[in-house]
Design a protein around this motif. Structure first.
Motif, PDB file in Angstrom:
ATOM      1  N   GLY A  13       0.822  -1.211   0.000  1.00 44.91           N
ATOM      2  CA  GLY A  13       0.000   0.000   0.000  1.00 44.91           C
ATOM      3  C   GLY A  13       0.853   1.256   0.000  1.00 44.91           C
ATOM      4  N   ALA A  14       1.937   1.257   0.785  1.00 38.04           N
ATOM      5  CA  ALA A  14       2.808   2.434   0.836  1.00 38.04           C
ATOM      6  C   ALA A  14       3.464   2.671  -0.519  1.00 38.04           C
ATOM      7  CB  ALA A  14       3.862   2.251   1.924  1.00 38.04           C
ATOM      8  N   LEU A  15       3.866   1.584  -1.169  1.00 41.77           N
ATOM      9  CA  LEU A  15       4.481   1.719  -2.505  1.00 41.77           C
ATOM     10  C   LEU A  15       3.455   2.223  -3.519  1.00 41.77           C
ATOM     11  CD1 LEU A  15       6.450  -1.659  -2.572  1.00 41.77           C
ATOM     12  CD2 LEU A  15       7.451   0.637  -2.357  1.00 41.77           C
ATOM     13  N   ALA A  16       2.264   1.624  -3.473  1.00 36.21           N
ATOM     14  CA  ALA A  16       1.220   2.004  -4.432  1.00 36.21           C
ATOM     15  C   ALA A  16       0.839   3.473  -4.245  1.00 36.21           C
ATOM     16  CB  ALA A  16      -0.006   1.110  -4.236  1.00 36.21           C
ATOM     17  N   ARG A  17       0.726   3.895  -3.010  1.00 35.85           N
ATOM     18  CA  ARG A  17       0.330   5.285  -2.745  1.00 35.85           C
ATOM     19  C   ARG A  17       1.431   6.260  -3.179  1.00 35.85           C
ATOM     20  NH1 ARG A  17      -4.142   5.772   0.869  1.00 35.85           N
ATOM     21  NH2 ARG A  17      -5.010   3.708   1.248  1.00 35.85           N
ATOM     22  N   ALA A  18       2.696   5.858  -2.957  1.00 37.49           N
ATOM     23  CA  ALA A  18       3.799   6.743  -3.377  1.00 37.49           C
ATOM     24  C   ALA A  18       3.813   6.907  -4.899  1.00 37.49           C
ATOM     25  CB  ALA A  18       5.135   6.184  -2.886  1.00 37.49           C
ATOM     26  N   MET A  19       3.587   5.805  -5.610  1.00 35.63           N
ATOM     27  CA  MET A  19       3.552   5.888  -7.083  1.00 35.63           C
ATOM     28  C   MET A  19       2.393   6.775  -7.543  1.00 35.63           C
ATOM     29  SD  MET A  19       5.895   3.892  -8.730  1.00 35.63           S
ATOM     30  CE  MET A  19       5.254   3.209 -10.259  1.00 35.63           C
ATOM     31  N   ALA A  20       1.223   6.589  -6.920  1.00 34.99           N
ATOM     32  CA  ALA A  20       0.038   7.349  -7.335  1.00 34.99           C
ATOM     33  C   ALA A  20       0.196   8.830  -6.987  1.00 34.99           C
ATOM     34  CB  ALA A  20      -1.203   6.774  -6.653  1.00 34.99           C
ATOM     35  N   ARG A  21       0.781   9.092  -5.821  1.00 30.41           N
ATOM     36  CA  ARG A  21       0.987  10.493  -5.400  1.00 30.41           C
ATOM     37  C   ARG A  21       1.875  11.207  -6.409  1.00 30.41           C
ATOM     38  NH1 ARG A  21       3.436   9.483  -0.739  1.00 30.41           N
ATOM     39  NH2 ARG A  21       1.524   8.631   0.104  1.00 30.41           N
ATOM     40  N   ARG A  22       2.936  10.525  -6.805  1.00 27.87           N
ATOM     41  CA  ARG A  22       3.845  11.143  -7.776  1.00 27.87           C
ATOM     42  C   ARG A  22       3.139  11.423  -9.100  1.00 27.87           C
ATOM     43  NH1 ARG A  22       8.520   7.487  -9.488  1.00 27.87           N
ATOM     44  NH2 ARG A  22       7.414   7.283 -11.434  1.00 27.87           N
ATOM     45  N   ALA A  23       2.221  10.520  -9.473  1.00 26.76           N
ATOM     46  CA  ALA A  23       1.502  10.707 -10.741  1.00 26.76           C
ATOM     47  C   ALA A  23       0.365  11.727 -10.602  1.00 26.76           C
ATOM     48  CB  ALA A  23       0.947   9.370 -11.222  1.00 26.76           C
ATOM     49  N   GLY A  24       0.086  12.137  -9.361  1.00 25.69           N
ATOM     50  CA  GLY A  24      -0.962  13.141  -9.140  1.00 25.69           C
ATOM     51  C   GLY A  24      -2.365  12.587  -9.312  1.00 25.69           C
TER      52      GLY A  24
END
Ligand SMILES: NC(=O)c1ccc[n+]([C@@H]2O[C@H](COP(=O)([O-])OP(=O)(O)OC[C@H]3O[C@@H](n4cnc5c(N)ncnc54)[C@H](OP(=O)(O)O)[C@@H]3O)[C@@H](O)[C@H]2O)c1
Length: 291
Positions: free
Chosen positions: A227-238
């Motif tokens: 979840g932390a990895l997925a959220r970091a990727m999504a956050r970066r993509a906005g």
């Protein structure tokens, strides 16, 4: 040293070739296609044409090297016989070679071979407990560790990542297809992690320093939730950061048996490699790397 790398164009293997070349080793790389041969040349390795499924066509090259590093694997239904035949063919050639110090043979296992660890942190002393799909790999690594004619070494890489690649390539693809990252099982599943640049260094250090029969876990980070990895990727993509949670069966039906590995909840320590090989992974915060 003169080193034969099997799988030198892959996610792990290309990093291994780079680390070996930066230490001035001569590297031969098995290439099953023109494009693989070109990739190896661009990394400074000399291609040897061949396929791991038919080692008799090229394995004589093992008679003249100081080390074999196996980071290629076949993951079809014939993975077990193909891997056994590959290792036997190479060991047979090495057995028949000149005298002198035994060549090294580094075999690639993987964190999934420990199975689910939950809160227990897997060290190299923990008995392997691979899911049935990959249990053959345990027999293969024993063939290497127990062979008297080589300095057999096993490395168990954690989940290998780079900013948009390795195990995160699927996350990136999900973002472009669904606008969200999918996780299978639940988002609290933990993965041990290592950056691909750091795992290449570990192989090079093991080649130089590891004793016969040793195993090392290649984990720079014991665990991080998907979840932390997925959220970091999504956050970066906005985009929306909450991952789409999908069942493991749904994932297996769409993407194959690999998804059972993605759903293994694990912690794994790389402390032994740090202590014995002086491995110093640079990337110890995957979320920061993704930001
Ligand atoms: N990536 C991870 O997170 C991870 C973690 C733990 C363990 N592992 C293990 O590490 C190993 C390598 O993983 P990876 O992610 O680096 O794999 P990868 O990126 O898919 O690379 C596979 C490599 O093997 C070569 N190869 C495959 N089949 C071949 C064949 N029949 N003949 C000759 N070469 C062949 C490929 O060559 P081509 O260029 O010709 O395709 C490529 O160089 C696997 O055993 C995997 O289970 C990986």
């Amino acid at each position: 040293m003169k080193v034969l790398v099997l799988g030198g164009t892959g996610s792990i293997g290309a990093s291994v070739v780079s680390a070996l070349r930066s230490r001035r080793n001569e590297v031969l790389g098995l290439a099953r296609s023109d494009s693989s041969a070109d990739s190896l040349c661009s990394l400074g390795a000399q291609p040897v044409r061949g396929d791991i499924r038919w080692p008799d066509e090229w394995a004589n090259v093992a008679k003249s090297v100081d080390a074999v590093i196996q980071v290629a694997g076949d993951f079809t239904a014939d993975a077990d016989p193909i891997g056994r035949n590959l290792i036997s063919s190479l060991l047979h050639r090495i057995d028949a070679r000149r005298s002198g110090p035994p060549p090294a043979y580094i075999y690639t296992g993987g964190c999934w071979l420990y199975g689910t660890t939950g809160d227990c942190v897997a060290t190299e002393d923990l008995p392997l407990n691979a899911p049935a799909e990959w249990a053959w790999s345990i027999d293969h690594l024993r063939m290497v560790l127990e062979a008297p004619q080589v300095r057999g070494i096993v490395i168990h890489p954690a989940m290998v990542y780079e900013r948009d690649g390795g195990v995160l390539a699927r996350f990136r693809d999900d973002l472009s297809t669904f606008g969200r990252v999918r996780v299978f099982g639940n988002e609290n599943i933990r993965w041990p992690m290592v950056h691909r640049a750091d795992i290449g260094e570990l192989y090079a250090l093991a080649l130089e320093r590891a004793p016969r029969g040793a195993s090392y876990n290649g984990a720079a980070v014991d665990s991080i939730t998907v979840g932390a990895l997925a959220r970091a990727m999504a956050r970066r993509a906005g985009v929306e950061t909450t991952p789409l949670v999908r069942s493991i069966d749904e994932g297996v039906a769409e993407l194959g048996e690999w998804v059972r590995g993605y759903a293994i909840d694990q912690r794994m320590s790389g402390a032994k490699a740090r202590r014995e090989l002086q491995w110093l992974p640079v990337h110890t915060d995957p979320v920061a790397d993704l930001s």
